[in-house]
Design a protein around this motif. Structure first.
Motif, PDB file in Angstrom:
ATOM      1  N   GLU A  18     -17.615 -39.972  76.930  1.00  0.00           N
ATOM      2  CA  GLU A  18     -18.910 -40.537  77.305  1.00  0.00           C
ATOM      3  C   GLU A  18     -19.869 -40.540  76.122  1.00  0.00           C
ATOM      4  N   ASP A  19     -19.905 -39.457  75.365  1.00  0.00           N
ATOM      5  CA  ASP A  19     -20.769 -39.398  74.183  1.00  0.00           C
ATOM      6  C   ASP A  19     -20.304 -40.387  73.110  1.00  0.00           C
ATOM      7  N   THR A  20     -18.988 -40.554  72.973  1.00  0.00           N
ATOM      8  CA  THR A  20     -18.469 -41.486  71.976  1.00  0.00           C
ATOM      9  C   THR A  20     -18.838 -42.917  72.346  1.00  0.00           C
ATOM     10  N   GLN A  71     -22.348 -43.376  71.347  1.00  0.00           N
ATOM     11  CA  GLN A  71     -22.391 -43.520  69.893  1.00  0.00           C
ATOM     12  C   GLN A  71     -21.995 -44.930  69.479  1.00  0.00           C
ATOM     13  N   LEU A  72     -20.960 -45.456  70.093  1.00  0.00           N
ATOM     14  CA  LEU A  72     -20.495 -46.813  69.792  1.00  0.00           C
ATOM     15  C   LEU A  72     -21.565 -47.841  70.131  1.00  0.00           C
ATOM     16  N   ALA A  73     -22.225 -47.660  71.273  1.00  0.00           N
ATOM     17  CA  ALA A  73     -23.279 -48.584  71.664  1.00  0.00           C
ATOM     18  C   ALA A  73     -24.442 -48.545  70.682  1.00  0.00           C
ATOM     19  N   PHE A 127     -13.040 -47.575  81.242  1.00  0.00           N
ATOM     20  CA  PHE A 127     -13.650 -48.743  81.891  1.00  0.00           C
ATOM     21  C   PHE A 127     -14.777 -48.330  82.824  1.00  0.00           C
ATOM     22  N   ALA A 128     -14.550 -47.283  83.617  1.00  0.00           N
ATOM     23  CA  ALA A 128     -15.580 -46.832  84.552  1.00  0.00           C
ATOM     24  C   ALA A 128     -16.846 -46.387  83.829  1.00  0.00           C
ATOM     25  N   MET A 129     -16.667 -45.773  82.650  1.00  0.00           N
ATOM     26  CA  MET A 129     -17.825 -45.311  81.881  1.00  0.00           C
ATOM     27  C   MET A 129     -18.519 -46.456  81.147  1.00  0.00           C
ATOM     28  N   THR A 155      -8.522 -36.302  72.174  1.00  0.00           N
ATOM     29  CA  THR A 155      -9.478 -35.510  71.382  1.00  0.00           C
ATOM     30  C   THR A 155     -10.435 -36.409  70.605  1.00  0.00           C
ATOM     31  N   ALA A 156     -11.696 -36.096  70.705  1.00  0.00           N
ATOM     32  CA  ALA A 156     -12.735 -36.845  69.994  1.00  0.00           C
ATOM     33  C   ALA A 156     -12.761 -36.426  68.528  1.00  0.00           C
ATOM     34  N   SER A 157     -12.684 -37.407  67.647  1.00  0.00           N
ATOM     35  CA  SER A 157     -12.776 -37.109  66.215  1.00  0.00           C
ATOM     36  C   SER A 157     -14.103 -36.444  65.890  1.00  0.00           C
TER      37      SER A 157
END
Length: 296
Positions: free
Chosen positions: A285-287, A290-292, A232-234, A185-187
């Motif tokens: 993928e969205d996270t 966001q990290l990038a 890793f793939a993403m 689950t994404a925070s």
């Protein structure tokens, strides 16, 4: 304006709440430096003196699952006695309280997904302390929502995503557990849900269906092995992944015994709130995006 008093300022959910507040929602975060969570009187006083607030969110916790085996008093102080103080102070002021809990209140022996009223049976101190917090909150405040979550990940804080990205940079073979299953689950999605319901919860009376236990998890079931391969793939679409071996939980003995089935069912989330969180892969993928952006 709906004002949320939030315990916790630097954890992954706390940061997501602060980042995503907008419009008619204001989050006032209290750090551990401001409120000592091991002091119930200080916790209660923070709510009593908070001024005009509409909702309290406890986004703070003792989360060192293995270390809790040797620090039970600290785990219970933060995860049980602090929420109890929050519940009593909220009840005295007529305020609603959201408490964040965990899939680790279950023992993992059930064949299918756990629903909110399934019997609990934590396997370790951490899970027992979180269960005690659930019980204290629901018993102390008649407008309390206990949101159980699972395998949180975020661009902030310490979580499996952050660990895996660092570990995979070395390119050395990795071993990831494949017999523990959950709904990652994404925070950020959890924060978005809380913020979207804040006004509704601020107005809901005691006895309303919104209160009680609620499982808030993304859609889709995975193991840590599944998560690692997907991340890793993403994150590195043009790179060959390092060798990743799927291993059983027994390959990594830990002080706190881990449940194998951590899957939480989210039927009540859909029935009461009309919400189903998106697949965890989409949120991942969205996270990563966001990290990038944070690193740019």
């Amino acid at each position: 304006m709906t004002r949320i008093l939030q315990f916790g300022a630097s954890g992954q959910l706390a940061r997501e709440m602060l980042d995503r507040q907008e419009g008619s929602i204001e989050v006032v975060a209290l750090s551990r430096a401001q409120v000592d969570l091991t002091d119930p009187a200080a916790v209660a006083r923070a709510i009593e003196t908070a001024g005009a607030i509409d909702l309290v969110l406890n986004a703070a916790a003792y989360t060192a699952v293995d270390k809790a085996e040797s620090e039970p008093d600290l785990a219970y102080a933060v995860n049980a006695r602090a929420p109890e103080a929050m519940a009593k102070a909220c009840q005295a002021r007529g305020l609603p309280l959201i408490q964040i809990s965990t899939d680790m209140v279950f023992d993992g022996e059930k064949a299918g997904a756990y629903v909110e009223d399934d019997p609990t049976n934590p396997l370790h101190v951490y899970g027992a302390s979180k269960l005690a917090g659930e019980q204290a909150v629901l018993g102390g405040c008649d407008r309390a929502l206990v949101a159980r979550v699972s395998w949180l990940f975020s661009a902030y804080g310490q979580n499996f995503l952050q660990w895996f990205l660092k570990a995979s940079q070395a390119g050395t073979p990795m071993r990831l557990v494949d017999d523990q299953k959950a709904r990652p689950t994404a925070s950020g999605d959890l924060a978005a849900f809380i913020l979207s319901q804040a006004d509704r919860l601020a107005r809901a009376p005691a006895g309303a269906p919104e209160w009680g236990l609620l499982h808030v998890v993304n859609d889709g079931v995975a193991s840590r092995y599944d998560m690692g391969k997907t991340i890793f793939a993403m994150a590195f679409p043009d790179r060959e992944p390092p060798p990743i071996e799927a291993v059983p939980t027994s390959a990594f003995p830990t002080p706190a015994r881990r449940a194998l089935n951590c899957v939480l069912g989210s039927g009540r989330l859909q029935r009461v709130f009309g919400v189903q969180l998106r697949p965890w892969e989409e949120a991942m993928e969205d996270t990563l995006d966001q990290l990038a952006a944070l690193k740019a």
